[in-house]
Design an enzyme around this catalytic site. Structure first.
Site, PDB file in Angstrom:
ATOM      1  N   ARG A 129       0.732  -1.028  -0.062  1.00  0.00           N
ATOM      2  CA  ARG A 129      -0.207   0.619   0.003  1.00  0.00           C
ATOM      3  C   ARG A 129       0.694   1.463   0.239  1.00  0.00           C
ATOM      4  O   ARG A 129       0.786   2.087   0.197  1.00  0.00           O
ATOM      5  CB  ARG A 129      -0.794   0.064   1.443  1.00  0.00           C
ATOM      6  CG  ARG A 129      -2.399  -0.526   0.649  1.00  0.00           C
ATOM      7  CD  ARG A 129      -3.157  -0.852   2.518  1.00  0.00           C
ATOM      8  NE  ARG A 129      -4.048  -0.254   2.196  1.00  0.00           N
ATOM      9  CZ  ARG A 129      -5.217  -1.220   2.262  1.00  0.00           C
ATOM     10  NH1 ARG A 129      -5.017  -2.084   2.551  1.00  0.00           N
ATOM     11  NH2 ARG A 129      -6.708  -1.298   2.663  1.00  0.00           N
TER      12      ARG A 129
ATOM     13  N   ARG B 251     -18.108  -3.184   9.477  1.00  0.00           N
ATOM     14  CA  ARG B 251     -16.938  -3.602  10.148  1.00  0.00           C
ATOM     15  C   ARG B 251     -16.931  -2.007  10.630  1.00  0.00           C
ATOM     16  O   ARG B 251     -17.270  -0.695  10.577  1.00  0.00           O
ATOM     17  CB  ARG B 251     -15.529  -2.981   8.902  1.00  0.00           C
ATOM     18  CG  ARG B 251     -14.678  -5.032   8.330  1.00  0.00           C
ATOM     19  CD  ARG B 251     -14.504  -4.467   7.353  1.00  0.00           C
ATOM     20  NE  ARG B 251     -13.350  -3.376   7.635  1.00  0.00           N
ATOM     21  CZ  ARG B 251     -12.194  -3.543   5.929  1.00  0.00           C
ATOM     22  NH1 ARG B 251     -12.506  -5.094   5.210  1.00  0.00           N
ATOM     23  NH2 ARG B 251     -11.289  -2.503   6.059  1.00  0.00           N
TER      24      ARG B 251
END
Ligand code: AMP
Length: 209
Positions: A88, A153
């Site tokens: 990332r 989430r």
């Protein structure tokens, strides 16, 4: 085959990763899932990761790279792996280069304004990780695939999503050019259905067998 799935949060990496893992018998390695497992078990890594994840920030490279290095050197990765959510950052990509060869980077492109809606309405199966959108669930609370319970989430709330998308633009998007320059990038449009995206991806993967 060593594959990386690249794309903004909500682009559909996890969904495609599940399909590719089944279709091509590759272990699906999601750094987000690994962190969530640590958080559930309240390990020291979990406690550290939570302080970043809850704010929509990235867990430091050093910790993340260590986890990935240990994971991709396990026996089940000897014929390849599929990384979902790693690398990332450019330093993570550089670290991965030292650990392993990369064969293909699949970049799922989705219009930015769709991502917020996708993420804030997302529900995930706690057992098999299949994801759904609330608009198509008709109040269903169980996973159609395995019967597991669906949950939202904690980082899929508007505030945290905003910061995750901002972090993506600054830290992760430069990886597109990074891998393009290395001739490894395969772009696929992700605004369509998961089935259409997978059809494109599998066409490409079949040429690499
Ligand atoms: P994901 O499930 O891929 O959306 O990841 C959830 C969160 O875990 C991210 O917002 C980050 O805080 C953290 N995370 C996952 N993968 C990485 C990574 N490669 N580097 C740093 N943090 C990560």
């Amino acid at each position: 085959m060593n594959i990386i799935l690249l794309g903004a949060p909500g682009a559909g990496k996890g969904t495609q990763a599940t399909k590719i893992a089944e279709g091509y018998q590759l272990p699906h390695i999601s750094t987000g899932d690994i962190f969530r497992e640590h958080m559930k078990n309240q390990t020291p890594i979990g406690v550290l990761a939570k302080s970043y994840i809850d704010k929509g920030q990235l867990v430091p490279d050093e910790v993340t790279c260590e986890i990935v290095e240990e994971r991709i050197h396990r026996e089940d990765c000897k014929n390849g792996y599929m990384l979902d959510g790693f690398p990332r950052t450019i330093p993570q990509a550089e670290a991965l280069n030292k650990m392993s060869k990369v064969d293909l980077v699949i970049n799922i492109e989705v219009d930015f304004n769709l991502l917020m809606e996708r993420l804030c309405g997302r529900r995930v199966c706690k057992d098999c990780r299949e994801s759904y959108h609330i608009s198509r669930l008709n109040g269903e609370t169980k996973c159609a695939r395995c019967g597991g319970e669906l949950y939202q989430r904690k980082d899929d709330n508007p505030e945290t999503v905003k910061s995750r998308l901002a972090v993506y633009q600054v830290e992760t998007a430069p990886l597109i050019e990074y891998y393009e320059k290395r001739g490894l990038l395969f772009n696929v449009v992700g605004n369509t259905t998961p089935e259409d995206v997978y059809a494109e991806v599998s066409k490409k993967l079949d040429t690499m067998k």
